[in-house]
Design a protein around this motif. Structure first.
Motif, PDB file in Angstrom:
ATOM      1  N   ILE A   1      52.077  28.422  67.194  1.00 23.77           N
ATOM      2  CA  ILE A   1      52.432  27.183  68.028  1.00 23.77           C
ATOM      3  C   ILE A   1      53.165  27.479  69.308  1.00 23.77           C
ATOM      4  O   ILE A   1      52.962  26.822  70.156  1.00 23.77           O
ATOM      5  CB  ILE A   1      53.031  26.178  67.085  1.00 23.77           C
ATOM      6  CG1 ILE A   1      53.090  24.832  68.064  1.00 23.77           C
ATOM      7  CG2 ILE A   1      54.375  26.549  66.600  1.00 23.77           C
ATOM      8  CD1 ILE A   1      51.899  24.239  68.246  1.00 23.77           C
ATOM      9  N   ASN A   2      53.891  28.539  69.277  1.00 23.23           N
ATOM     10  CA  ASN A   2      54.667  28.665  70.571  1.00 23.23           C
ATOM     11  C   ASN A   2      53.629  29.436  71.465  1.00 23.23           C
ATOM     12  O   ASN A   2      53.800  29.117  72.663  1.00 23.23           O
ATOM     13  CB  ASN A   2      55.727  30.172  70.033  1.00 23.23           C
ATOM     14  CG  ASN A   2      56.525  29.335  69.287  1.00 23.23           C
ATOM     15  OD1 ASN A   2      57.519  28.617  69.300  1.00 23.23           O
ATOM     16  ND2 ASN A   2      56.558  29.968  67.820  1.00 23.23           N
ATOM     17  N   PHE A   3      52.748  30.052  71.051  1.00 22.38           N
ATOM     18  CA  PHE A   3      51.834  30.543  72.107  1.00 22.38           C
ATOM     19  C   PHE A   3      50.972  29.413  72.757  1.00 22.38           C
ATOM     20  O   PHE A   3      50.615  29.302  74.104  1.00 22.38           O
ATOM     21  CB  PHE A   3      50.747  31.626  71.326  1.00 22.38           C
ATOM     22  CG  PHE A   3      51.262  33.098  71.253  1.00 22.38           C
ATOM     23  CD1 PHE A   3      52.263  33.412  71.900  1.00 22.38           C
ATOM     24  CD2 PHE A   3      50.707  33.668  70.414  1.00 22.38           C
ATOM     25  CE1 PHE A   3      52.833  34.758  71.945  1.00 22.38           C
ATOM     26  CE2 PHE A   3      51.295  35.159  70.153  1.00 22.38           C
ATOM     27  CZ  PHE A   3      52.493  35.578  70.882  1.00 22.38           C
ATOM     28  N   THR A   4      50.619  28.537  71.797  1.00 19.05           N
ATOM     29  CA  THR A   4      49.889  27.413  71.923  1.00 19.05           C
ATOM     30  C   THR A   4      50.595  26.309  73.198  1.00 19.05           C
ATOM     31  O   THR A   4      50.036  25.935  74.329  1.00 19.05           O
ATOM     32  CB  THR A   4      49.642  26.204  70.843  1.00 19.05           C
ATOM     33  OG1 THR A   4      48.732  27.172  69.962  1.00 19.05           O
ATOM     34  CG2 THR A   4      48.740  25.425  71.410  1.00 19.05           C
ATOM     35  N   LYS A   5      51.922  26.380  72.908  1.00 16.78           N
ATOM     36  CA  LYS A   5      52.634  25.436  73.841  1.00 16.78           C
ATOM     37  C   LYS A   5      52.869  26.152  75.137  1.00 16.78           C
ATOM     38  O   LYS A   5      52.939  25.437  76.155  1.00 16.78           O
ATOM     39  CB  LYS A   5      53.994  25.031  73.186  1.00 16.78           C
ATOM     40  CG  LYS A   5      53.560  24.072  71.990  1.00 16.78           C
ATOM     41  CD  LYS A   5      55.147  23.355  71.529  1.00 16.78           C
ATOM     42  CE  LYS A   5      54.732  21.953  70.828  1.00 16.78           C
ATOM     43  NZ  LYS A   5      56.010  21.366  70.749  1.00 16.78           N
ATOM     44  N   GLU A   6      53.152  27.377  75.096  1.00 18.17           N
ATOM     45  CA  GLU A   6      53.452  28.161  76.306  1.00 18.17           C
ATOM     46  C   GLU A   6      52.113  28.083  77.170  1.00 18.17           C
ATOM     47  O   GLU A   6      52.118  28.050  78.527  1.00 18.17           O
ATOM     48  CB  GLU A   6      53.837  29.521  75.948  1.00 18.17           C
ATOM     49  CG  GLU A   6      55.081  29.820  75.581  1.00 18.17           C
ATOM     50  CD  GLU A   6      56.051  28.984  76.572  1.00 18.17           C
ATOM     51  OE1 GLU A   6      56.303  29.449  77.892  1.00 18.17           O
ATOM     52  OE2 GLU A   6      57.089  28.244  76.214  1.00 18.17           O
ATOM     53  N   LEU A   7      50.792  28.186  76.589  1.00 11.53           N
ATOM     54  CA  LEU A   7      49.891  28.076  77.293  1.00 11.53           C
ATOM     55  C   LEU A   7      49.371  26.877  77.860  1.00 11.53           C
ATOM     56  O   LEU A   7      49.141  26.652  79.136  1.00 11.53           O
ATOM     57  CB  LEU A   7      48.545  28.567  76.489  1.00 11.53           C
ATOM     58  CG  LEU A   7      47.109  28.372  77.156  1.00 11.53           C
ATOM     59  CD1 LEU A   7      46.904  29.483  78.290  1.00 11.53           C
ATOM     60  CD2 LEU A   7      46.049  28.942  76.202  1.00 11.53           C
ATOM     61  N   ILE A   8      49.841  25.793  77.204  1.00  5.04           N
ATOM     62  CA  ILE A   8      49.596  24.420  77.703  1.00  5.04           C
ATOM     63  C   ILE A   8      50.511  24.272  78.837  1.00  5.04           C
ATOM     64  O   ILE A   8      50.305  23.538  79.933  1.00  5.04           O
ATOM     65  CB  ILE A   8      49.798  23.227  76.608  1.00  5.04           C
ATOM     66  CG1 ILE A   8      48.518  23.728  75.429  1.00  5.04           C
ATOM     67  CG2 ILE A   8      49.902  21.928  77.178  1.00  5.04           C
ATOM     68  CD1 ILE A   8      48.942  22.761  74.317  1.00  5.04           C
ATOM     69  N   LYS A   9      51.691  24.696  78.819  1.00  3.14           N
ATOM     70  CA  LYS A   9      52.709  24.515  79.852  1.00  3.14           C
ATOM     71  C   LYS A   9      52.019  25.017  81.505  1.00  3.14           C
ATOM     72  O   LYS A   9      52.839  24.695  82.148  1.00  3.14           O
ATOM     73  CB  LYS A   9      54.128  25.237  79.480  1.00  3.14           C
ATOM     74  CG  LYS A   9      54.770  24.373  78.314  1.00  3.14           C
ATOM     75  CD  LYS A   9      56.170  25.200  78.219  1.00  3.14           C
ATOM     76  CE  LYS A   9      56.907  24.540  77.025  1.00  3.14           C
ATOM     77  NZ  LYS A   9      58.232  25.186  76.727  1.00  3.14           N
ATOM     78  N   THR A  10      51.238  26.101  81.237  1.00  3.92           N
ATOM     79  CA  THR A  10      50.971  26.578  82.792  1.00  3.92           C
ATOM     80  C   THR A  10      50.202  25.363  83.228  1.00  3.92           C
ATOM     81  O   THR A  10      49.713  25.934  84.355  1.00  3.92           O
ATOM     82  CB  THR A  10      49.892  27.829  82.242  1.00  3.92           C
ATOM     83  OG1 THR A  10      48.703  27.532  81.576  1.00  3.92           O
ATOM     84  CG2 THR A  10      50.772  28.984  81.462  1.00  3.92           C
ATOM     85  N   GLY A  11      49.748  24.477  82.842  1.00  2.00           N
ATOM     86  CA  GLY A  11      49.142  23.423  83.682  1.00  2.00           C
ATOM     87  C   GLY A  11      47.698  23.472  83.867  1.00  2.00           C
ATOM     88  O   GLY A  11      46.939  23.896  83.023  1.00  2.00           O
ATOM     89  N   ASP A  12      47.462  23.427  85.321  1.00  2.66           N
ATOM     90  CA  ASP A  12      46.374  23.597  85.997  1.00  2.66           C
ATOM     91  C   ASP A  12      46.263  24.798  86.814  1.00  2.66           C
ATOM     92  O   ASP A  12      45.192  25.159  87.512  1.00  2.66           O
ATOM     93  CB  ASP A  12      45.765  22.562  86.929  1.00  2.66           C
ATOM     94  CG  ASP A  12      45.660  21.324  85.848  1.00  2.66           C
ATOM     95  OD1 ASP A  12      45.002  21.236  84.790  1.00  2.66           O
ATOM     96  OD2 ASP A  12      46.078  20.240  86.474  1.00  2.66           O
ATOM     97  N   MET A  13      47.194  25.689  86.574  1.00  6.03           N
ATOM     98  CA  MET A  13      47.147  27.090  87.346  1.00  6.03           C
ATOM     99  C   MET A  13      45.994  27.804  86.857  1.00  6.03           C
ATOM    100  O   MET A  13      45.405  28.193  85.649  1.00  6.03           O
ATOM    101  CB  MET A  13      48.375  27.813  87.106  1.00  6.03           C
ATOM    102  CG  MET A  13      49.627  27.045  87.688  1.00  6.03           C
ATOM    103  SD  MET A  13      49.822  27.122  89.204  1.00  6.03           S
ATOM    104  CE  MET A  13      50.467  28.817  89.590  1.00  6.03           C
ATOM    105  N   GLY A  14      45.329  28.565  87.693  1.00 11.75           N
ATOM    106  CA  GLY A  14      44.524  29.555  87.375  1.00 11.75           C
ATOM    107  C   GLY A  14      45.172  30.827  86.732  1.00 11.75           C
ATOM    108  O   GLY A  14      46.100  30.908  86.711  1.00 11.75           O
ATOM    109  N   ILE A  15      44.351  31.551  85.887  1.00 11.52           N
ATOM    110  CA  ILE A  15      44.838  32.500  84.856  1.00 11.52           C
ATOM    111  C   ILE A  15      44.114  33.750  85.401  1.00 11.52           C
ATOM    112  O   ILE A  15      43.085  33.913  85.153  1.00 11.52           O
ATOM    113  CB  ILE A  15      44.824  32.349  83.636  1.00 11.52           C
ATOM    114  CG1 ILE A  15      45.579  31.027  83.231  1.00 11.52           C
ATOM    115  CG2 ILE A  15      45.104  33.566  82.731  1.00 11.52           C
ATOM    116  CD1 ILE A  15      45.530  30.614  81.735  1.00 11.52           C
TER     117      ILE A  15
END
Length: 251
Positions: free
Chosen positions: A170-184
């Motif tokens: 869940i920590n990976f999940t939330k950290e990924l979501i926190k990146t918003g709409d930024m390109g990766i």
């Protein structure tokens, strides 16, 4: 489920996120018992699914486009194929097509995520040490069928391996979501997975970066109301939250 308290029993795809809907896990034992409990606590499924949309592992299968070869379509329809091999698009191609040498709105992610073996990835009854292992095993199997099958399905393999890696924690999940709409932009010496910088420009296909953006799109909706889950009712979460302060953008 109590509307007044705005707390809910966890949907099956969040309670046990690495078990696809077609897994035998849901037919017996713990999985079957949880489905009974879930159904007893959700009166209005239509309203519930607005709050907790189904995850890709529980959604309807996407039909392969006619542009894919007959061998590839045959494999996709084979009941014996790995549970996690499901199309995210009818063509098996990325949703995004972005040149990050032009679009500067991005963050970096790195190889640690692919190689990370801190938590095993359980998909149905199978267990993998890392996303990299999943990709290596499937690539070898598909290439034995034909190089064309692998070329047509490699992005599908990448995005599913990354999806299951992310939802394992869940920590990976939330950290990924926190990146918003930024390109990766995925930094890697494998120029298909990611990119390297050469003379001030990115060289590489960045398929992992594009896949992570698609995974984020899906998880943003699925996990939007995660904090409203009643874990006393649902039982222990699949993984526990912890401080990720030093890990931001290193996943």
């Amino acid at each position: 489920m109590s509307n007044e308290q705005e707390t809910y029993i966890a949907p099956p795809w969040i309670k046990y996120p690495t078990y696809p809907e077609k897994s035998n896990f849901w037919r017996t034992g713990t999985g079957a018992e949880y489905l009974v409990k879930f159904n007893e606590n959700v009166e209005n499924k239509e309203k519930y699914y607005e709050i907790f949309p189904k995850a890709p592992s529980f959604g309807e299968e996407i039909i392969a486009d006619d542009s894919l070869s007959e061998n590839t379509k045959k494999l996709l329809n084979d009941p014996a194929k790995p549970l996690f091999i499901n199309l995210w698009s009818s063509t098996g191609k990325p949703k995004y097509d972005i040149d990050f040498n032009v679009d500067k709105n991005y963050i970096f992610m790195y190889d640690q995520l692919i190689k990370d073996e801190s938590t095993h990835i359980h998909i149905g009854t199978d267990k993998y040490s890392s996303a990299k292992e999943i990709i290596s095993i499937v690539e070898s199997d598909f290439r034995n069928k034909s190089d064309k099958v692998w070329e047509e399905l490699k992005y599908t393999v990448y995005i599913n391996a990354l999806y299951y890696k992310i939802v394992t924690d869940i920590n990976f999940t939330k950290e990924l979501i926190k990146t918003g709409d930024m390109g990766i932009v995925f930094k890697s010496d494998n120029l298909e997975w990611g990119v390297e910088e050469e003379n001030g420009k990115f060289i590489g296909k960045n398929l992992f970066g594009l896949a992570m953006m698609e995974v984020r799109d899906a998880l943003r909706d699925v996990y939007e109301n995660y904090d409203n889950i009643d874990w006393d009712l649902s039982g222990n979460p699949y993984s526990k939250e912890r401080c990720m302060c030093s890990d931001v953008h290193k996943i």
